[in-house]
Design a protein around this motif. Structure first.
Motif, PDB file in Angstrom:
ATOM      1  N   PRO A  59      -2.558  -0.676  15.586  1.00  0.00           N
ATOM      2  CA  PRO A  59      -1.829  -1.440  14.559  1.00  0.00           C
ATOM      3  C   PRO A  59      -2.380  -1.219  13.145  1.00  0.00           C
ATOM      4  CG  PRO A  59      -2.200  -2.811  16.477  1.00  0.00           C
ATOM      5  CD  PRO A  59      -2.989  -1.553  16.682  1.00  0.00           C
ATOM      6  N   PRO A  60      -3.722  -1.259  12.936  1.00  0.00           N
ATOM      7  CA  PRO A  60      -4.208  -0.952  11.584  1.00  0.00           C
ATOM      8  C   PRO A  60      -3.869   0.466  11.132  1.00  0.00           C
ATOM      9  CG  PRO A  60      -5.925  -2.057  12.831  1.00  0.00           C
ATOM     10  CD  PRO A  60      -4.805  -1.758  13.786  1.00  0.00           C
ATOM     11  N   TYR A  61      -3.819   1.405  12.070  1.00  0.00           N
ATOM     12  CA  TYR A  61      -3.433   2.783  11.728  1.00  0.00           C
ATOM     13  C   TYR A  61      -2.041   2.800  11.120  1.00  0.00           C
ATOM     14  CZ  TYR A  61      -1.572   7.497  12.643  1.00  0.00           C
ATOM     15  OH  TYR A  61      -0.961   8.711  12.537  1.00  0.00           O
ATOM     16  N   LEU A  62      -1.099   2.106  11.761  1.00  0.00           N
ATOM     17  CA  LEU A  62       0.271   2.080  11.243  1.00  0.00           C
ATOM     18  C   LEU A  62       0.368   1.319   9.924  1.00  0.00           C
ATOM     19  CD1 LEU A  62       2.363   1.496  14.493  1.00  0.00           C
ATOM     20  CD2 LEU A  62       2.083   3.616  13.192  1.00  0.00           C
ATOM     21  N   ILE A  63      -0.365   0.216   9.820  1.00  0.00           N
ATOM     22  CA  ILE A  63      -0.304  -0.594   8.592  1.00  0.00           C
ATOM     23  C   ILE A  63      -0.853   0.185   7.408  1.00  0.00           C
ATOM     24  CG2 ILE A  63      -1.216  -2.662   7.466  1.00  0.00           C
ATOM     25  CD1 ILE A  63      -1.141  -3.989  10.296  1.00  0.00           C
ATOM     26  N   VAL A  64      -2.024   0.775   7.564  1.00  0.00           N
ATOM     27  CA  VAL A  64      -2.649   1.509   6.458  1.00  0.00           C
ATOM     28  C   VAL A  64      -1.850   2.760   6.125  1.00  0.00           C
ATOM     29  CG1 VAL A  64      -4.725   2.769   5.754  1.00  0.00           C
ATOM     30  CG2 VAL A  64      -4.940   0.570   6.902  1.00  0.00           C
ATOM     31  N   LEU A  65      -1.388   3.478   7.136  1.00  0.00           N
ATOM     32  CA  LEU A  65      -0.580   4.671   6.904  1.00  0.00           C
ATOM     33  C   LEU A  65       0.670   4.320   6.103  1.00  0.00           C
ATOM     34  CD1 LEU A  65      -0.390   7.736   7.679  1.00  0.00           C
ATOM     35  CD2 LEU A  65       1.065   7.006   9.556  1.00  0.00           C
ATOM     36  N   SER A 103      -4.917  12.460   4.859  1.00  0.00           N
ATOM     37  CA  SER A 103      -5.235  13.549   5.787  1.00  0.00           C
ATOM     38  C   SER A 103      -6.288  13.104   6.795  1.00  0.00           C
ATOM     39  CB  SER A 103      -5.735  14.770   5.016  1.00  0.00           C
ATOM     40  OG  SER A 103      -4.754  15.244   4.146  1.00  0.00           O
ATOM     41  N   ALA A 104      -7.357  12.482   6.306  1.00  0.00           N
ATOM     42  CA  ALA A 104      -8.420  12.007   7.199  1.00  0.00           C
ATOM     43  C   ALA A 104      -7.898  10.897   8.110  1.00  0.00           C
ATOM     44  CB  ALA A 104      -9.607  11.521   6.383  1.00  0.00           C
ATOM     45  N   TRP A 105      -7.100   9.995   7.564  1.00  0.00           N
ATOM     46  CA  TRP A 105      -6.550   8.882   8.348  1.00  0.00           C
ATOM     47  C   TRP A 105      -5.606   9.396   9.429  1.00  0.00           C
ATOM     48  CZ3 TRP A 105      -8.298   4.210   8.841  1.00  0.00           C
ATOM     49  CH2 TRP A 105      -7.494   3.203   9.388  1.00  0.00           C
ATOM     50  N   PHE A 106      -4.826  10.426   9.103  1.00  0.00           N
ATOM     51  CA  PHE A 106      -3.908  11.008  10.078  1.00  0.00           C
ATOM     52  C   PHE A 106      -4.686  11.673  11.214  1.00  0.00           C
ATOM     53  CE2 PHE A 106      -1.254  14.582  11.558  1.00  0.00           C
ATOM     54  CZ  PHE A 106      -0.210  13.854  12.083  1.00  0.00           C
ATOM     55  N   ILE A 107      -5.764  12.354  10.893  1.00  0.00           N
ATOM     56  CA  ILE A 107      -6.592  12.971  11.940  1.00  0.00           C
ATOM     57  C   ILE A 107      -7.171  11.893  12.846  1.00  0.00           C
ATOM     58  CG2 ILE A 107      -8.723  14.262  12.364  1.00  0.00           C
ATOM     59  CD1 ILE A 107      -8.006  15.876   9.795  1.00  0.00           C
ATOM     60  N   ALA A 108      -7.666  10.815  12.256  1.00  0.00           N
ATOM     61  CA  ALA A 108      -8.192   9.702  13.058  1.00  0.00           C
ATOM     62  C   ALA A 108      -7.071   9.103  13.915  1.00  0.00           C
ATOM     63  CB  ALA A 108      -8.799   8.642  12.158  1.00  0.00           C
ATOM     64  N   GLY A 109      -5.886   8.952  13.344  1.00  0.00           N
ATOM     65  CA  GLY A 109      -4.749   8.419  14.093  1.00  0.00           C
ATOM     66  C   GLY A 109      -4.365   9.300  15.264  1.00  0.00           C
ATOM     67  N   PHE A 137       6.095   3.987  18.786  1.00  0.00           N
ATOM     68  CA  PHE A 137       6.320   4.236  17.359  1.00  0.00           C
ATOM     69  C   PHE A 137       5.186   5.089  16.794  1.00  0.00           C
ATOM     70  CE2 PHE A 137       6.178   3.335  12.830  1.00  0.00           C
ATOM     71  CZ  PHE A 137       7.501   3.529  12.480  1.00  0.00           C
ATOM     72  N   ALA A 138       3.942   4.723  17.094  1.00  0.00           N
ATOM     73  CA  ALA A 138       2.791   5.492  16.601  1.00  0.00           C
ATOM     74  C   ALA A 138       2.829   6.916  17.153  1.00  0.00           C
ATOM     75  CB  ALA A 138       1.488   4.803  16.986  1.00  0.00           C
ATOM     76  N   PHE A 139       3.150   7.058  18.427  1.00  0.00           N
ATOM     77  CA  PHE A 139       3.239   8.371  19.061  1.00  0.00           C
ATOM     78  C   PHE A 139       4.357   9.198  18.419  1.00  0.00           C
ATOM     79  CE2 PHE A 139       4.765  11.295  22.327  1.00  0.00           C
ATOM     80  CZ  PHE A 139       3.577  11.895  22.733  1.00  0.00           C
ATOM     81  N   GLY A 140       5.510   8.572  18.213  1.00  0.00           N
ATOM     82  CA  GLY A 140       6.653   9.279  17.624  1.00  0.00           C
ATOM     83  C   GLY A 140       6.384   9.734  16.200  1.00  0.00           C
ATOM     84  N   ILE A 141       5.802   8.860  15.386  1.00  0.00           N
ATOM     85  CA  ILE A 141       5.500   9.210  13.993  1.00  0.00           C
ATOM     86  C   ILE A 141       4.494  10.355  13.943  1.00  0.00           C
ATOM     87  CG2 ILE A 141       4.315   8.360  11.910  1.00  0.00           C
ATOM     88  CD1 ILE A 141       7.193   7.474  12.083  1.00  0.00           C
ATOM     89  N   THR A 142       3.436  10.236  14.729  1.00  0.00           N
ATOM     90  CA  THR A 142       2.392  11.252  14.724  1.00  0.00           C
ATOM     91  C   THR A 142       2.942  12.594  15.204  1.00  0.00           C
ATOM     92  OG1 THR A 142       0.781   9.514  15.145  1.00  0.00           O
ATOM     93  CG2 THR A 142       0.050  11.766  15.530  1.00  0.00           C
TER      94      THR A 142
END
Length: 181
Positions: A59-65, A103-109, A137-142
Motif C-alpha cells: 500500500p505505501p508503494y502505491l501511495i508514494v508512487l 526509479s529507485a522506488w519502482f525497483i523496490a516496488g 493493481f500493484a502487479f498490473g501497474i508494475t
C-alpha cells in the motif's frame, strides 16, 4: 518589427489567441487522463492499507508512487516563463530528483510485488494473505511499466535500424551531395 521578430511571431502564437487555446485543450485532457492511474493508486493504497500482511509495503508503494507521479504532473503544468527562456534550474533539478527517486522506488516496488507472487487471496488471518484488488493493481501497474519500457526500447531499436539501413541503401551513403563524404 524586424524580420526575426516577425518570423518568431508567426511560429509562436501569442497567449490568449484562439490557436493557443486549441493546442492547450488536448494537452490538458492528456494530463487529466495521465492523472487517473496515480490517483487510483493513491486511493487503492489508502483503502487497503494494512490488508497485505504478506507484504505490508505494497500500500505505501502505491501511495508514494501515485503521489510523486502526480507531483511531477502538476510540476509540468507550472509556467516556465513566456516560452522564450529555459525552465528554471531549480525546477529542472527537482524534476530530476523526483525521477531518480521514482526509479529507485519502482525497483523496490518490483521486489515487493514480484516476491510474493502469487499471494493467498482467501484467508485474511494467514500471513500469506494479500487483498486481491491491492495486489492485482500493484502487479498490473508494475507489469504495464515493464511492457511500456519494452515497447519503447523496441521502437527505438527499429528506428535506429531503419536509419542505418536507409543510410546504407541510399547512394553515396545517404549524403545529399554527389561528392561523397
Amino acid at each position: 518589427m524586424s524580420e526575426e521578430e516577425s518570423a518568431r511571431a508567426t511560429l509562436l502564437p501569442a497567449t490568449g489567441t484562439e490557436e493557443a487555446s486549441v493546442h492547450a485543450l488536448p494537452i490538458a485532457l492528456g494530463k487529466i487522463l495521465l492523472a487517473v492511474l496515480p490517483i487510483a493508486g493513491i486511493v487503492i493504497g489508502t483503502v487497503y492499507l494494512g490488508q497485505c500482511p504478506r507484504q505490508p509495503l505494497l500500500p505505501p508503494y502505491l501511495i508514494v508512487l501515485g503521489a510523486v507521479l502526480l507531483l511531477l504532473l502538476l510540476l509540468s503544468c507550472a509556467p516556465c516563463g513566456d516560452g522564450s527562456e529555459r525552465p528554471n534550474a531549480c525546477k529542472r533539478c527537482f524534476s530530476a530528483s523526483c525521477l531518480l527517486f521514482l526509479s529507485a522506488w519502482f525497483i523496490a516496488g518490483n521486489v515487493w510485488v514480484y516476491s510474493i507472487y502469487p499471494p493467498d487471496y482467501e484467508q485474511s488471518g494467514q500471513g500469506r494473505f494479500c487483498q486481491r484488488t491491492l495486489f492485482l493493481f500493484a502487479f498490473g501497474i508494475t507489469t504495464a511499466v515493464h511492457v511500456a519500457f519494452a515497447v519503447a526500447l523496441l521502437l527505438t531499436f527499429c528506428i535506429l535500424m531503419g536509419m542505418i539501413l536507409l543510410k546504407t541503401a541510399l547512394p553515396y551513403g545517404g549524403h545529399g551531395d554527389r561528392g561523397g563524404p
